[in-house]
Design an enzyme around this catalytic site. Sequence first.
Site, PDB file in Angstrom:
ATOM      1  N   GLU A   1      -2.319  -1.642  10.480  1.00 60.56           N
ATOM      2  CA  GLU A   1      -3.602  -0.730  10.389  1.00 60.56           C
ATOM      3  C   GLU A   1      -4.623  -1.425   9.537  1.00 60.56           C
ATOM      4  OE1 GLU A   1      -2.815   3.142   9.049  1.00 60.56           O
ATOM      5  OE2 GLU A   1      -1.254   3.555  10.644  1.00 60.56           O
TER       6      GLU A   1
ATOM      7  N   ASP B   1       8.848   3.450  -9.660  1.00 58.49           N
ATOM      8  CA  ASP B   1       7.788   4.294  -9.068  1.00 58.49           C
ATOM      9  C   ASP B   1       8.115   5.600  -9.730  1.00 58.49           C
ATOM     10  OD1 ASP B   1       6.390   5.974  -7.863  1.00 58.49           O
ATOM     11  OD2 ASP B   1       6.928   5.708  -5.778  1.00 58.49           O
TER      12      ASP B   1
ATOM     13  N   GLY C   1       2.656   4.571   1.139  1.00 61.19           N
ATOM     14  CA  GLY C   1       3.306   5.084   2.367  1.00 61.19           C
ATOM     15  C   GLY C   1       3.724   4.026   3.292  1.00 61.19           C
ATOM     16  N   VAL C   2       3.856   2.753   3.333  1.00 61.14           N
ATOM     17  CA  VAL C   2       4.068   1.931   4.148  1.00 61.14           C
ATOM     18  C   VAL C   2       5.491   1.463   4.389  1.00 61.14           C
ATOM     19  CG1 VAL C   2       1.725   0.632   4.007  1.00 61.14           C
ATOM     20  CG2 VAL C   2       3.621  -0.097   2.752  1.00 61.14           C
ATOM     21  N   GLY C   3       6.417   2.035   3.639  1.00 64.77           N
ATOM     22  CA  GLY C   3       7.807   1.891   3.581  1.00 64.77           C
ATOM     23  C   GLY C   3       8.365   1.174   2.729  1.00 64.77           C
ATOM     24  N   LYS C   4       7.774   0.971   1.506  1.00 63.74           N
ATOM     25  CA  LYS C   4       8.376   0.014   0.447  1.00 63.74           C
ATOM     26  C   LYS C   4       9.832   0.687  -0.111  1.00 63.74           C
ATOM     27  CE  LYS C   4       4.844   0.988  -2.209  1.00 63.74           C
ATOM     28  NZ  LYS C   4       4.128   1.697  -1.326  1.00 63.74           N
ATOM     29  N   THR C   5       9.843   2.018  -0.475  1.00 61.19           N
ATOM     30  CA  THR C   5      11.180   2.380  -0.653  1.00 61.19           C
ATOM     31  C   THR C   5      12.275   2.424   0.366  1.00 61.19           C
ATOM     32  OG1 THR C   5       9.779   4.089  -2.112  1.00 61.19           O
ATOM     33  CG2 THR C   5      12.218   4.480  -1.466  1.00 61.19           C
TER      34      THR C   5
ATOM     35  N   LYS D   1       0.852  -1.319  -0.101  1.00 60.67           N
ATOM     36  CA  LYS D   1       0.081   0.069  -0.027  1.00 60.67           C
ATOM     37  C   LYS D   1       0.879   1.142  -0.011  1.00 60.67           C
ATOM     38  CE  LYS D   1      -3.785   1.525   2.877  1.00 60.67           C
ATOM     39  NZ  LYS D   1      -3.324   3.121   2.904  1.00 60.67           N
TER      40      LYS D   1
HETATM   41  N1  LIG Z   1       9.962   2.512  10.429  1.00 67.62           N
HETATM   42  C1  LIG Z   1       9.871   3.872  10.093  1.00 67.62           C
HETATM   43  N2  LIG Z   1      10.095   4.802  11.045  1.00 67.62           N
HETATM   44  C2  LIG Z   1      10.002   5.871  10.863  1.00 67.62           C
HETATM   45  N3  LIG Z   1       9.775   6.462   9.657  1.00 67.62           N
HETATM   46  C3  LIG Z   1       9.671   5.591   8.474  1.00 67.62           C
HETATM   47  C4  LIG Z   1       9.785   4.247   8.785  1.00 67.62           C
HETATM   48  N4  LIG Z   1       9.355   3.661   7.449  1.00 67.62           N
HETATM   49  C5  LIG Z   1       9.382   4.459   6.711  1.00 67.62           C
HETATM   50  N5  LIG Z   1       9.553   5.836   7.236  1.00 67.62           N
HETATM   51  C6  LIG Z   1       8.839   7.053   6.646  1.00 67.62           C
HETATM   52  O1  LIG Z   1       7.821   7.026   6.092  1.00 67.62           O
HETATM   53  C7  LIG Z   1       7.688   7.805   4.866  1.00 67.62           C
HETATM   54  C8  LIG Z   1       7.017   6.808   3.770  1.00 67.62           C
HETATM   55  O2  LIG Z   1       8.041   5.812   3.505  1.00 67.62           O
HETATM   56  P1  LIG Z   1       8.403   5.197   2.191  1.00 67.62           P
HETATM   57  O3  LIG Z   1       8.667   6.233   1.153  1.00 67.62           O
HETATM   58  O4  LIG Z   1       9.653   4.303   2.248  1.00 67.62           O
HETATM   59  O5  LIG Z   1       7.171   4.542   1.782  1.00 67.62           O
HETATM   60  P2  LIG Z   1       6.659   3.978   0.443  1.00 67.62           P
HETATM   61  O6  LIG Z   1       5.588   2.627   0.667  1.00 67.62           O
HETATM   62  O7  LIG Z   1       7.538   3.638  -0.538  1.00 67.62           O
HETATM   63  O8  LIG Z   1       5.452   5.175  -0.167  1.00 67.62           O
HETATM   64  P3  LIG Z   1       5.153   5.422  -1.611  1.00 67.62           P
HETATM   65  O9  LIG Z   1       3.823   4.500  -1.622  1.00 67.62           O
HETATM   66  O10 LIG Z   1       4.753   6.550  -1.589  1.00 67.62           O
HETATM   67  O11 LIG Z   1       5.941   5.037  -2.486  1.00 67.62           O
HETATM   68  C9  LIG Z   1       9.097   8.330   4.540  1.00 67.62           C
HETATM   69  O12 LIG Z   1       9.101   9.529   5.100  1.00 67.62           O
HETATM   70  C10 LIG Z   1      10.039   7.365   5.574  1.00 67.62           C
HETATM   71  O13 LIG Z   1      11.121   8.000   5.654  1.00 67.62           O
HETATM   72 MG   LIG Z   2       8.033   4.402  -2.431  1.00 66.00          MG
END
Ligand SMILES: Nc1ncnc2c1ncn2[C@@H]1O[C@H](COP(=O)(O)OP(=O)(O)OP(=O)(O)O)[C@@H](O)[C@H]1O
Ligand SMILES: [Mg+2]
Length: 315
Positions: A226, A48, A22-26, A20
């Site tokens: 969540e 992406d 913003g969950v932290g994939k990147t 999903k």
């Molecule tokens: N374990 C964590 N603790 C604190 N902050 C975190 C953690 N994991 C991720 N983040 C922060 O949360 C935000 C979203 O993380 P990330 O960009 O990795 O998600 P994503 O799944 O790649 O998002 P997108 O769907 O937009 O590509 C970033 O600002 C990142 O620094």
């Molecule tokens: Mg990402």
Amino acid sequence: MMALTGLENNDLKLIIFGGKGGVGKTSCAIATALRLSEKFNTLLISTDPAHSVSDCLEQQIGFKVTKVEGTAKLWAIEVVADEALSGFKTQHQAELKKLLETSTNLDNEDIDDLLTLSIPGIDEVMSFKTIIDFIEEGGYDKYVVDTAPTGHALRLISSPKLLDEWIKMAARMRWKYRYMITSFSGSYQPDEVDTFLLGLKKTVKRIESILKDKARCEFIPVCIAESMAITETGRLLSDLGKSGIIPRQIIVNNVMISEGCDFCRRRKACQLPYLNEISDTFNTLNKVEVPAFPEEIKGLQALHKLKKVLLPENQ
Ligand SMILES: Nc1ncnc2c1ncn2[C@@H]1O[C@H](COP(=O)(O)OP(=O)(O)OP(=O)(O)O)[C@@H](O)[C@H]1O
Ligand SMILES: [Mg+2]
């Protein structure tokens, strides 16, 4: 707390992170690539369109392989689907033109119009073809892929099917032409369009075979504790299953650890039922919990910290 396992197996080439928004994939994809690059030549590939790999690494990457500063064996590239597509069109312009000329009753102007049109989903096909081309060139030991939110990862995975449909359509369009030539001259010699279509067909087969091969490819879903994230992960896993992709492990990110203040205690209590639900619902998967860090994951220092949670040394 468990760690990611099996990623150092030599056969494993392609590791795809999805989930999903913003969950932290990147963050997880880069941290994993960072650890792997300590032993292996590693290429981090972002598909992406938001290009957050550059932001997270605090280094401009873009659509060309770029060495990640401050690492020994990590390179990165941000695939721009549009550019990959126009590159493909330029490279195969002659074949595409001939395909249309020998298949339809269109005039040249119509053909030019058609060639500039986008086929739905072709972006993802081209992104995936770019990845597969890298793997086949064999310049790296590990290829770590960061995807855009769920739907995009699924389109990427299903792109070979789409390309296959397109090839079948093209082949059908040519059938009349072949029939005509054969009845005029008694025989038909395959031409450059046939070679081109056959080449594409081989690409589809290669993509499909690597995606379904557990030894060579692994998909790692990233989730948080969540409700909506759990529902979406369930759907993602079921759709992946339909394409023959069965993940082995899942990352649960942003888990509240501290009980040092009222906010932390309440947040932790909120997450608990969801953590249990994740364990129950995805009980076949090795679960890796990542704590919520006080700071964002940006820059190498923060990424190293995350790396140590996902893949501690001396496992
Ligand atoms: N374990 C964590 N603790 C604190 N902050 C975190 C953690 N994991 C991720 N983040 C922060 O949360 C935000 C979203 O993380 P990330 O960009 O990795 O998600 P994503 O799944 O790649 O998002 P997108 O769907 O937009 O590509 C970033 O600002 C990142 O620094
Ligand atoms: Mg990402």
